[in-house]
Design an enzyme around this catalytic site. Sequence first.
Site, PDB file in Angstrom:
ATOM      1  N   ARG A   1       0.836  -1.211   0.000  1.00  0.00           N
ATOM      2  CA  ARG A   1       0.000   0.000   0.000  1.00  0.00           C
ATOM      3  C   ARG A   1       0.866   1.255   0.000  1.00  0.00           C
ATOM      4  NH1 ARG A   1      -5.188  -1.939   3.768  1.00  0.00           N
ATOM      5  NH2 ARG A   1      -6.002  -3.252   2.096  1.00  0.00           N
TER       6      ARG A   1
ATOM      7  N   TYR B   1      -5.941  -0.844  -7.099  1.00  0.00           N
ATOM      8  CA  TYR B   1      -5.410  -2.081  -6.508  1.00  0.00           C
ATOM      9  C   TYR B   1      -4.810  -1.879  -5.106  1.00  0.00           C
ATOM     10  CZ  TYR B   1      -0.879  -1.089  -9.113  1.00  0.00           C
ATOM     11  OH  TYR B   1       0.255  -0.567  -9.641  1.00  0.00           O
ATOM     12  N   GLU B   2      -4.494  -2.968  -4.483  1.00  0.00           N
ATOM     13  CA  GLU B   2      -4.028  -2.958  -3.080  1.00  0.00           C
ATOM     14  C   GLU B   2      -5.092  -2.431  -2.129  1.00  0.00           C
ATOM     15  OE1 GLU B   2      -1.338  -5.170  -3.562  1.00  0.00           O
ATOM     16  OE2 GLU B   2      -1.857  -4.494  -1.564  1.00  0.00           O
ATOM     17  N   GLY B   3      -6.350  -2.704  -2.429  1.00  0.00           N
ATOM     18  CA  GLY B   3      -7.445  -2.131  -1.655  1.00  0.00           C
ATOM     19  C   GLY B   3      -7.816  -0.814  -2.289  1.00  0.00           C
TER      20      GLY B   3
ATOM     21  N   GLN C   1      -9.363   1.978   1.583  1.00  0.00           N
ATOM     22  CA  GLN C   1      -8.374   2.691   2.411  1.00  0.00           C
ATOM     23  C   GLN C   1      -9.078   3.649   3.376  1.00  0.00           C
ATOM     24  OE1 GLN C   1      -5.249   1.678   2.167  1.00  0.00           O
ATOM     25  NE2 GLN C   1      -5.925   0.377   0.472  1.00  0.00           N
TER      26      GLN C   1
END
Lengths: 595, 250
Positions: free
Chosen positions: A295, A439-441, A446
């Site tokens: 992240r 991506y990555e949440g 977030q």
Amino acid sequence: MPTYKAPLDDIRFLLTELLDVEQLSKLPGYEEATPDVLLAVLEEGAKLCEDVLAPINQSGDAEGCRYENGVVTTPKGFKEAYAEFVKGGWPAMTAPAEFGGQGLPHLTRFVLNEMMCAANLSFAMYPELGHGVAMTLEKWGNEELKHRFMPKIVDGTWTGTMCLTEPHAGTDLGIIRTKAVPAGDGVHELTGTKIFISAGDHDLAENVVHLVLAKLPDAPAGTKGISMFIVPKFLPTEEGGVGTANGVTCGSIEHKMGIKGNATCVINFDGAKGWLVGDEHKGMRAMFTMMNGARLGVGLQGLGLAEVAYQNALAYTKDRVQGRALTGKKAPEQEADPIIVHPDVRKMLLTQKAYVEGERALAYWVGQLIDVEEKHPDAEKRQEASDLVALMTPIIKGFLTDTGFESANLALQCLGGHGYVREYGLEQFVRDARIAQIYEGTNGVQALDLIGRKVPEGNGRLLRRFLTLVQADVKEAQGDPRVAEHAAQLADAVRKTQESIMTVMQKAMQNPDEAGAASTDFLRMMGLVATGWMWLKMARLAHDRLAAGGDARFYDAKVKTARFYFAKLLPQVDALAVTMKSGAAPLMELEAAAF
Amino acid sequence: MKIAVCIKRVPVMEVKFAIAKDGASVDETGLKYDVNDFDLWAVEAALQLNEKNAPGEVTVISLGPDAASEQIRKALSMGADKGVLLKADKVPGDAFAVAEALAAELKAGAYDVILFGKKSIDFDNSATGAMVGELLGLPVVTGVSKLEIAGGKGTAHRAVEGGVEVLEFPLPAIVTVDEGLNKERLPSLKGIMAAKKKPLETKPAQLGGAGVTVSKMELPPERAAGRIVGEGAAAVPELVRLLQSEAKVL
């Protein structure tokens, strides 16, 4: 073709003046990481980014990755560039010496990562994911696994991935279906399909090592029943080479809007041999080591792309002549003035510049905190750093990628029609920047992490720690006439942030939708305040340096960019306070059927 | 084999230069510095020779201010073994003054090969290497684009008008390196970390007296805007006429 020059002056300023990285070399294990070494390393890293990675960015986008007969091929030049990257020993930068690493501070990697993402995001992701696997394995793997896999990943011979998402399960990993069945001797056999696997398969390295989330036969339902396994594409031999294929295949690659040079794969596991990393059913906790690192890394992608887009927009606006300044000719010898004379063009440029430089300071501060968290001898200092990193992770990811995309888009706008055509490369930066918000949440996730986990933790301990630091600087700056006005603006923004979050948290006790409705506004507010804090610090420092006869152009630009930030960007906090106050009702009252 | 490479700290050329207040030097504000390109190729040549003729030692020597130690460190991070900084706060424009200081240092080193870049990209004199050769009484081969050293002698190729000249020379000798001999390696991360621990000795440069001084510097006149004389083949006669009568280049 667009160009990239690493912002070494700014990097030097942040490392040696704002962040005083000399302190890092006083931490145990970092004795060699003196500022001169860090800068020498980063200067050479910059050249690699400028001369090796940037030149194959546009061609990599045009060509993309290919998938034929189960084999993934990266664009022309990627293989040679990766070989150069490995030969230079760059994958080993921050890994511990025990596994062949150079043991440099994580901050160094933050800076290199920003430069690599700016030069060629598609390329940067291949080694970056390997780095994430190595870090996660170091923390959670047993000694045998560490020694089998880490040296090869650290020296770049093998790369890595993180396999979480499945066709039906992305944000909600509790419902994944990939199975891991014990096969004796500590080996498990994994079967299932993972999708959206960045750098999932390619021709750059001889092996790809996957960290895979899967369920054991007796697993409890939901995220409390997920375990993490290490599953290589080829089984390692006793000698550390690559042996037989392990039932891990790439089923296809995605055709995407951007990052076309990075293979986004469907990965099929057909009874593939894997080894448990960490405890049974505790895979989410272990995977979060990789996810948190990733992240922060994605935040740096937003930053890097904003920087390179800005550089190219700036060059264009100084060169392109159109129309005359509203106040009369500025370049009478030319048939028109360069467009940088126009207020609106300046607003676009300064927005990019103020976000990029403020956020760079913020990101590097967090990078330094990771080193403090890991290495400081004082447990209380480690805890403080850990709290701040936890709080900042969703902000770095969400805010830097939202504003990174906005900046790249403004950079495109600076070029007018030429921004929209491929030749100048700006449209690629916009397309590449877009994924970082997803991506990555997603950035929505977030924002939920921030408001739902990080803020409530320890009754607001994380947020209090952060605001205490900001308020201490505000107080000091209020007595400094050179920046007192900015200090007052920031104090006001902090007050509104505190009031807004207090109100939301109280309302959320009755109705959890209140937190959800306020979440993205709050994340942006926090990003604006944190970046404003950095600008306040930088403005004071720049005034000091100017008074001491420092480089007038550099520090004067800092002072004036700070002024722009406080005048034109920080006031977004006012609007966000209003929208947060309006609550969840305007979002929720419309029936789904009535949309 | 003992090899010395002389390198120069030069400004990075990507900036717009300004003339300093004294009117006879470059305004150094905001300039960035790097190793002279030709000298980087000389360093690379030295490292390759050293790899082929191990065991040996590569010493890098630079004459310049304290900051020139950055350039020496760079050569050390590429793989050179040790460095010598001949300290001079101001580098004289007269190549002979520099050559004398370098010769004084090189004399005692018992080097088999001494490498230079063919020229420095800032002052462009192409003089220092040859002058050092004269001062030391050594054979000099300039502008080398291919180099082999074996059995105590060297063979070098140098480009001459319309062809290539192949030269043989005994060691010790001085060789100045042209573009095309090699492409310099990028320092590895390990190399950069190791460079900090390699010996770098600083001593005052024993500069010779300057016979030549720079009295004045001027920027080239601004170029006038281009003129479009027409389009396609129809424009050719007018273009030719202008090139003959106005530009006087035909």
